[in-house]
Design a protein around this motif. Sequence first.
Motif, PDB file in Angstrom:
ATOM      1  N   ARG A 163     -16.883  -1.193  64.691  1.00 58.76           N
ATOM      2  CA  ARG A 163     -15.821  -2.481  64.270  1.00 58.76           C
ATOM      3  C   ARG A 163     -16.386  -3.336  63.396  1.00 58.76           C
ATOM      4  O   ARG A 163     -16.054  -3.424  62.123  1.00 58.76           O
ATOM      5  N   ALA A 164     -18.017  -3.115  63.571  1.00 53.74           N
ATOM      6  CA  ALA A 164     -18.187  -4.421  62.969  1.00 53.74           C
ATOM      7  C   ALA A 164     -18.786  -3.827  61.786  1.00 53.74           C
ATOM      8  O   ALA A 164     -18.724  -4.228  60.754  1.00 53.74           O
ATOM      9  N   THR A 165     -19.785  -2.373  61.694  1.00 53.62           N
ATOM     10  CA  THR A 165     -19.382  -1.892  61.084  1.00 53.62           C
ATOM     11  C   THR A 165     -18.248  -1.362  59.741  1.00 53.62           C
ATOM     12  O   THR A 165     -18.400  -2.490  58.228  1.00 53.62           O
ATOM     13  N   LEU A 166     -17.358  -1.628  59.805  1.00 56.01           N
ATOM     14  CA  LEU A 166     -15.929  -0.988  59.417  1.00 56.01           C
ATOM     15  C   LEU A 166     -15.672  -2.910  59.331  1.00 56.01           C
ATOM     16  O   LEU A 166     -15.511  -2.554  57.390  1.00 56.01           O
ATOM     17  N   PHE A 167     -15.856  -3.773  59.117  1.00 59.14           N
ATOM     18  CA  PHE A 167     -15.246  -4.813  59.436  1.00 59.14           C
ATOM     19  C   PHE A 167     -16.469  -5.026  57.736  1.00 59.14           C
ATOM     20  O   PHE A 167     -15.716  -5.652  56.751  1.00 59.14           O
ATOM     21  N   VAL A 220     -17.472  -4.312  78.287  1.00 55.07           N
ATOM     22  CA  VAL A 220     -18.533  -4.249  76.250  1.00 55.07           C
ATOM     23  C   VAL A 220     -17.578  -3.548  75.607  1.00 55.07           C
ATOM     24  O   VAL A 220     -16.817  -4.259  73.987  1.00 55.07           O
ATOM     25  N   GLU A 221     -16.648  -2.586  75.815  1.00 57.27           N
ATOM     26  CA  GLU A 221     -15.436  -1.872  75.644  1.00 57.27           C
ATOM     27  C   GLU A 221     -14.084  -2.669  74.673  1.00 57.27           C
ATOM     28  O   GLU A 221     -13.282  -2.456  74.250  1.00 57.27           O
ATOM     29  N   ASP A 222     -14.575  -4.036  74.898  1.00 57.22           N
ATOM     30  CA  ASP A 222     -13.018  -4.658  74.606  1.00 57.22           C
ATOM     31  C   ASP A 222     -12.287  -5.114  73.563  1.00 57.22           C
ATOM     32  O   ASP A 222     -13.644  -5.553  72.932  1.00 57.22           O
ATOM     33  N   VAL A 223     -11.627  -5.137  72.503  1.00 58.03           N
ATOM     34  CA  VAL A 223     -11.190  -4.706  71.376  1.00 58.03           C
ATOM     35  C   VAL A 223     -11.030  -6.308  71.100  1.00 58.03           C
ATOM     36  O   VAL A 223     -11.769  -6.512  69.744  1.00 58.03           O
ATOM     37  N   THR A 224     -10.872  -7.229  72.059  1.00 56.11           N
ATOM     38  CA  THR A 224     -10.488  -8.291  71.211  1.00 56.11           C
ATOM     39  C   THR A 224     -12.397  -9.104  70.865  1.00 56.11           C
ATOM     40  O   THR A 224     -12.043  -9.935  69.859  1.00 56.11           O
ATOM     41  N   THR A 225     -13.003  -9.073  71.751  1.00 57.37           N
ATOM     42  CA  THR A 225     -14.176  -9.728  71.683  1.00 57.37           C
ATOM     43  C   THR A 225     -14.696  -8.609  70.232  1.00 57.37           C
ATOM     44  O   THR A 225     -15.844  -8.785  68.889  1.00 57.37           O
ATOM     45  N   GLN A 226     -14.391  -7.067  70.117  1.00 61.58           N
ATOM     46  CA  GLN A 226     -14.946  -6.466  69.542  1.00 61.58           C
ATOM     47  C   GLN A 226     -14.597  -6.259  67.603  1.00 61.58           C
ATOM     48  O   GLN A 226     -15.174  -6.777  66.672  1.00 61.58           O
ATOM     49  N   ASN A 227     -13.052  -7.104  68.209  1.00 62.86           N
ATOM     50  CA  ASN A 227     -12.449  -8.004  66.594  1.00 62.86           C
ATOM     51  C   ASN A 227     -13.213  -8.660  66.043  1.00 62.86           C
ATOM     52  O   ASN A 227     -13.425  -9.327  64.789  1.00 62.86           O
ATOM     53  N   VAL A 228     -13.218 -10.067  67.126  1.00 59.90           N
ATOM     54  CA  VAL A 228     -13.512 -11.109  66.417  1.00 59.90           C
ATOM     55  C   VAL A 228     -14.942 -11.444  66.103  1.00 59.90           C
ATOM     56  O   VAL A 228     -15.624 -11.789  65.353  1.00 59.90           O
TER      57      VAL A 228
END
Length: 427
Positions: free
Chosen positions: A19-23, A96-104
Amino acid sequence: MMSRWRWILAQVFKKLWFRATLFAIAAIITALLSIVFKSMIPESLSVKVGAEAVDNILNILASSMLAVTTFSLSIMVSAYGSATTNVTPRATRLVVEDVTTQNVLATFIGSFLFSLVGIIALNMGAYGERGRVILFFVTLIVIALILLTLLRWIQHLTYLGRVGETTKKVEDAALETFIERAKNPCLGGFPWPESDTQPKGTTALFPRDIGYVEYIDVDRLQALLSDSSLHVYLVAQPGSFVHPSRPLIYVTDSVDAALSSAIQSAVRVSDVRSFNQDPRFCLCVLAEIACRALSPAVNDPGTAIDVIGRGVRVLSEYARHASTGSEVKYPAVHVAPLRDCDLMEDFFSPIARDGAAMREIQLRVLKSLSMLSCGWPERFGSAAAGMVEEMKERIEITPYIASDKQRLRAACHALFPEAGSPRDVQS
């Protein structure tokens, strides 16, 4: 069942870096698009937006987003440590796979790169007078996105890594896995109840790797066998520990090296167990959480009681969905169905053992076994009765006070009479 490539993509999507790479890529493209579309902005509007205004805003974003990202990473590491210490290391993967944390985190990194690329291009004069207008309005949109993300992040921090939230994640993963298995009891294959013995006339294939079976691509197995009369019998299921000395698969006829390798490649072996396709692992993790709460160092029977309720909910949903029936999608693949006694043993046995000295835990376990037995006697009745017999032995050898021992004996007799089926009881 999920195909191999869909499963691989699903695992990639759960990674923090994805997600970090996509953003980050989206942020860089957004910053550069202002150069492409600058000719669409009229000259009269470009005069009203000065280069200094955009440059100052981008500088503020770059410095603040770098600090916020670093701070968020430290919070995430603390949450992972808290889940490992207070819950169980096996549940950390879900945190670690928490979606909210990854999006933030991805939003913060993307905003930092957006402002950095904007500053570089602005100082190079790539935008021009009219390109700055697009960059300015895009920057305002990025600021609004950052504000919304910060508010969501603040709310999310109130329960990130806490015992209740992490336990809920484990329960949600267990429900998803159990419901999927209930719809496909044998992974969509043909039931093979006699899995303890090798079928006559079959050839054993031995694994090359040592570890836990993480995923079985039943679609691929069926495709490999569709043009032949071969049938395969899966000895190892997701969660099984495999070794080259033990058979992995039985095949109804001898196969060449190429086909043997292709068949074995459908079974993915990993160092650790996964929540996907492995219902028993889900129950084991829930039981670990309860057992840790019952340890003398923690002494939190309330959490154990909460976990028992979650386990009952998971097993009840599994039984409810399994009762609807299912079709055999892969007739050439034979898979052993889950044994209900193993499921009960995985979850209730460790809790009953570690909570043997606590009257409230024993009562809760007895009531939970009674609920499952009364709800689905053909599925859980025999296993629950066997576990109650073990609990009776523990009650007799555990140094309870006389009143507690008498109450537990009465509960065993009331919920599971020696002659007859278990009785229902109000919790």
